[in-house]
Design an enzyme around this catalytic site. Sequence first.
Site, short mmCIF file in Angstrom:
data_model
loop_
_atom_site.label_atom_id
_atom_site.label_comp_id
_atom_site.label_asym_id
_atom_site.label_seq_id
_atom_site.Cartn_x
_atom_site.Cartn_y
_atom_site.Cartn_z
N SER A 151 0.83 -1.20 0.00
CA SER A 151 0.00 0.00 0.00
C SER A 151 0.87 1.26 0.00
O SER A 151 1.69 1.46 -0.89
CB SER A 151 -0.97 -0.06 1.20
OG SER A 151 -1.98 0.91 1.08
N ASP A 181 -10.12 -4.84 -4.12
CA ASP A 181 -9.52 -3.81 -3.26
C ASP A 181 -10.35 -2.52 -3.31
O ASP A 181 -10.45 -1.88 -4.35
CB ASP A 181 -8.09 -3.53 -3.72
CG ASP A 181 -7.27 -2.75 -2.69
OD1 ASP A 181 -7.87 -1.93 -1.96
OD2 ASP A 181 -6.05 -2.95 -2.63
N HIS A 236 -7.97 -5.47 0.22
CA HIS A 236 -6.70 -4.78 0.48
C HIS A 236 -5.94 -5.58 1.53
O HIS A 236 -5.94 -5.26 2.71
CB HIS A 236 -6.99 -3.35 0.97
CG HIS A 236 -5.81 -2.43 0.90
ND1 HIS A 236 -5.17 -2.13 -0.28
CD2 HIS A 236 -5.14 -1.76 1.87
CE1 HIS A 236 -4.18 -1.29 -0.03
NE2 HIS A 236 -4.13 -1.06 1.27
#
Length: 220
Positions: free
Chosen positions: A116, A169, A200
């Site tokens: 991320s 996601d 995610h």
Amino acid sequence: MSQQPHIIEPAVPATRCVIWLHGLGADCFDFVPVVEALGLPPNHGIRFVFPQAPTRPVTINGGFPMPCWYDILGMSPARAINQAHMDEAVAMLKGLVADQQAKGIMPDQVILAGFSQGGAVVISTAVLSRLPLAGVMALSTYGPDLDKLLQSTPQTSSLSVFCAHGRGDEVLPISMGREAHDLLLAAGHSTQWHDYPMAHEVCPQEIADIRQWLTARFEL
């Protein structure tokens, strides 16, 4: 960024290194379980370094303080970020690579990994530093201003990049990850794209694919 990274030393003297950055709101222990889950050969010689992001207010989260590599000012256009924070994070990561070099592990035996927000720092660092890295793992991430970075930073060597993203996601749409992959590919880098039926997060198939890529990059 004064907190020391969490480091996992291998059973044999380290000859390789993976520097792995966590995501927004997580900590340096977030990906520690993945090391065991990778099931690497017993004498792999890989030192795993997990840095800790500083805690500071995050604008898109109402100013609530949490560990973050950089403040996110808005969701559009394409995640407006605090560039000074990003520059600070890139400098930190370059410093960690230099630390490994001082300990005898050259950049071509170093893989930069990030999930991320951590992945965004890793991509930016890999492009800006122009180091001959062993590889880059870009997990559920994106490339802030990556098109501009690639245009303004002539690449001296081709990066090997493992890109992975969840098709479900909702934090970072898969389109943002795919765009980063496509820009890196167009710039002449050697990229792999993997997507998974997940949100995610990280899933077992992704870990298996990371293992395959990692052992190939380090010739284990």
